[in-house]
Design an enzyme around this catalytic site. Structure first.
Site, PDB file in Angstrom:
ATOM      1  N   ASP A  37      -4.543 -10.828   0.101  1.00 14.34           N
ATOM      2  CA  ASP A  37      -3.223 -11.453   0.005  1.00 14.34           C
ATOM      3  C   ASP A  37      -2.571 -11.205  -1.349  1.00 14.34           C
ATOM      4  O   ASP A  37      -3.170 -11.438  -2.400  1.00 14.34           O
ATOM      5  CB  ASP A  37      -3.331 -12.951   0.264  1.00 14.34           C
ATOM      6  CG  ASP A  37      -1.974 -13.599   0.476  1.00 14.34           C
ATOM      7  OD1 ASP A  37      -1.075 -12.949   1.045  1.00 14.34           O
ATOM      8  OD2 ASP A  37      -1.811 -14.767   0.075  1.00 14.34           O
ATOM      9  N   HIS A  38      -1.344 -10.710  -1.304  1.00 14.20           N
ATOM     10  CA  HIS A  38      -0.544 -10.390  -2.490  1.00 14.20           C
ATOM     11  C   HIS A  38      -1.250  -9.381  -3.396  1.00 14.20           C
ATOM     12  O   HIS A  38      -1.182  -9.474  -4.622  1.00 14.20           O
ATOM     13  CB  HIS A  38      -0.141 -11.649  -3.252  1.00 14.20           C
ATOM     14  CG  HIS A  38       0.916 -12.420  -2.521  1.00 14.20           C
ATOM     15  ND1 HIS A  38       0.620 -13.315  -1.524  1.00 14.20           N
ATOM     16  CD2 HIS A  38       2.260 -12.390  -2.620  1.00 14.20           C
ATOM     17  CE1 HIS A  38       1.751 -13.823  -1.055  1.00 14.20           C
ATOM     18  NE2 HIS A  38       2.764 -13.283  -1.696  1.00 14.20           N
ATOM     19  N   HIS A  63       4.922   0.148  -0.726  1.00 14.93           N
ATOM     20  CA  HIS A  63       5.717  -0.641   0.213  1.00 14.93           C
ATOM     21  C   HIS A  63       4.805  -1.743   0.747  1.00 14.93           C
ATOM     22  O   HIS A  63       3.586  -1.636   0.665  1.00 14.93           O
ATOM     23  CB  HIS A  63       6.291   0.215   1.357  1.00 14.93           C
ATOM     24  CG  HIS A  63       5.266   0.755   2.292  1.00 14.93           C
ATOM     25  ND1 HIS A  63       4.458   1.839   1.984  1.00 14.93           N
ATOM     26  CD2 HIS A  63       4.886   0.332   3.528  1.00 14.93           C
ATOM     27  CE1 HIS A  63       3.650   2.075   3.006  1.00 14.93           C
ATOM     28  NE2 HIS A  63       3.869   1.175   3.947  1.00 14.93           N
ATOM     29  N   HIS A 113       0.845  -1.193   0.000  1.00 11.27           N
ATOM     30  CA  HIS A 113       0.000   0.000   0.000  1.00 11.27           C
ATOM     31  C   HIS A 113       0.877   1.238   0.000  1.00 11.27           C
ATOM     32  O   HIS A 113       2.097   1.159   0.096  1.00 11.27           O
ATOM     33  CB  HIS A 113      -0.984   0.001   1.181  1.00 11.27           C
ATOM     34  CG  HIS A 113      -0.368   0.189   2.529  1.00 11.27           C
ATOM     35  ND1 HIS A 113      -1.026   0.823   3.554  1.00 11.27           N
ATOM     36  CD2 HIS A 113       0.841  -0.151   3.034  1.00 11.27           C
ATOM     37  CE1 HIS A 113      -0.262   0.844   4.624  1.00 11.27           C
ATOM     38  NE2 HIS A 113       0.868   0.258   4.337  1.00 11.27           N
ATOM     39  N   HIS A 168       3.845  -5.188   3.570  1.00 15.64           N
ATOM     40  CA  HIS A 168       3.863  -5.716   4.931  1.00 15.64           C
ATOM     41  C   HIS A 168       3.428  -7.176   4.929  1.00 15.64           C
ATOM     42  O   HIS A 168       2.670  -7.607   4.069  1.00 15.64           O
ATOM     43  CB  HIS A 168       2.896  -4.940   5.835  1.00 15.64           C
ATOM     44  CG  HIS A 168       3.231  -3.504   5.982  1.00 15.64           C
ATOM     45  ND1 HIS A 168       4.249  -3.045   6.791  1.00 15.64           N
ATOM     46  CD2 HIS A 168       2.685  -2.404   5.412  1.00 15.64           C
ATOM     47  CE1 HIS A 168       4.305  -1.722   6.724  1.00 15.64           C
ATOM     48  NE2 HIS A 168       3.370  -1.309   5.881  1.00 15.64           N
ATOM     49  N   GLU A 184       0.635  -4.852  11.544  1.00 16.12           N
ATOM     50  CA  GLU A 184       1.282  -4.400  10.314  1.00 16.12           C
ATOM     51  C   GLU A 184       2.766  -4.751  10.361  1.00 16.12           C
ATOM     52  O   GLU A 184       3.348  -5.146   9.366  1.00 16.12           O
ATOM     53  CB  GLU A 184       1.095  -2.891  10.159  1.00 16.12           C
ATOM     54  CG  GLU A 184       1.658  -2.339   8.866  1.00 16.12           C
ATOM     55  CD  GLU A 184       1.422  -0.848   8.743  1.00 16.12           C
ATOM     56  OE1 GLU A 184       0.787  -0.451   7.746  1.00 16.12           O
ATOM     57  OE2 GLU A 184       1.858  -0.096   9.623  1.00 16.12           O
ATOM     58  N   CYS A 196       6.228   5.795   4.072  1.00 15.08           N
ATOM     59  CA  CYS A 196       4.965   5.127   3.731  1.00 15.08           C
ATOM     60  C   CYS A 196       4.263   5.822   2.564  1.00 15.08           C
ATOM     61  O   CYS A 196       3.319   5.280   2.000  1.00 15.08           O
ATOM     62  CB  CYS A 196       4.038   5.071   4.938  1.00 15.08           C
ATOM     63  SG  CYS A 196       4.676   4.031   6.258  1.00 15.08           S
TER      64      CYS A 196
END
Length: 139
Positions: A79-80, A39, A14, A41, A128, A33
């Protein structure tokens, strides 16, 4: 009252960026960020459900059913993925953990109630990083 918990994992990218601000202000407020190239997590989501155990099964809720709901309704959608671009329920919203956890609640609370009428979503915890996490209790 008994509280059961299920932990799930997803990876997502995100960017924290307010389009109403200048690039400089975004960097000032969000730091790295606000990276234009995103970037990522490794998120951990803990779902806590409360209720009284069913006398026939001994369960507040079948944990396998809870896992299936979380995976189908949340993990498979996150996810991903890029939270800013790929996730329908995050479109037009800041992708902070604070907003993300509230949107996850809106999805899971009714699905859990539908599957286990005598149970309620009690709390969500979203990690996170190892040091940073948010909790939400639907308030």
């Amino acid at each position: 009252m008994v509280y059961i918990c299920r932990k799930e994992h997803f990876n997502a990218a995100h960017k924290l960026y307010n389009p109403n601000w200048s690039p400089e202000k975004n960097v000032e407020v969000f730091g790295p960020c606000a990276n234009a190239n995103w970037h990522g997590h490794n998120f951990e989501l803990i779902v806590t459900v409360k209720g009284k155990p069913d006398p026939e099964t001994g369960f507040v809720m079948d944990l396998k059913a809870l896992s299936n709901i979380i995976k189908r309704e949340v993990v498979d959608k996150l996810d991903h993925k890029n939270l800013n671009l790929d996730v329908d329920f995050m479109q037009g919203k800041m992708t902070s953990c604070e907003i993300l956890i509230q949107e996850i609640w809106k999805i899971l609370a009714p699905k859990i109630k539908e599957k286990a009428p005598n149970a309620d979503l009690h709390k969500l915890t979203l990690y996170e990083t190892h040091q940073n996490f948010v909790e939400y209790m639907g308030e």
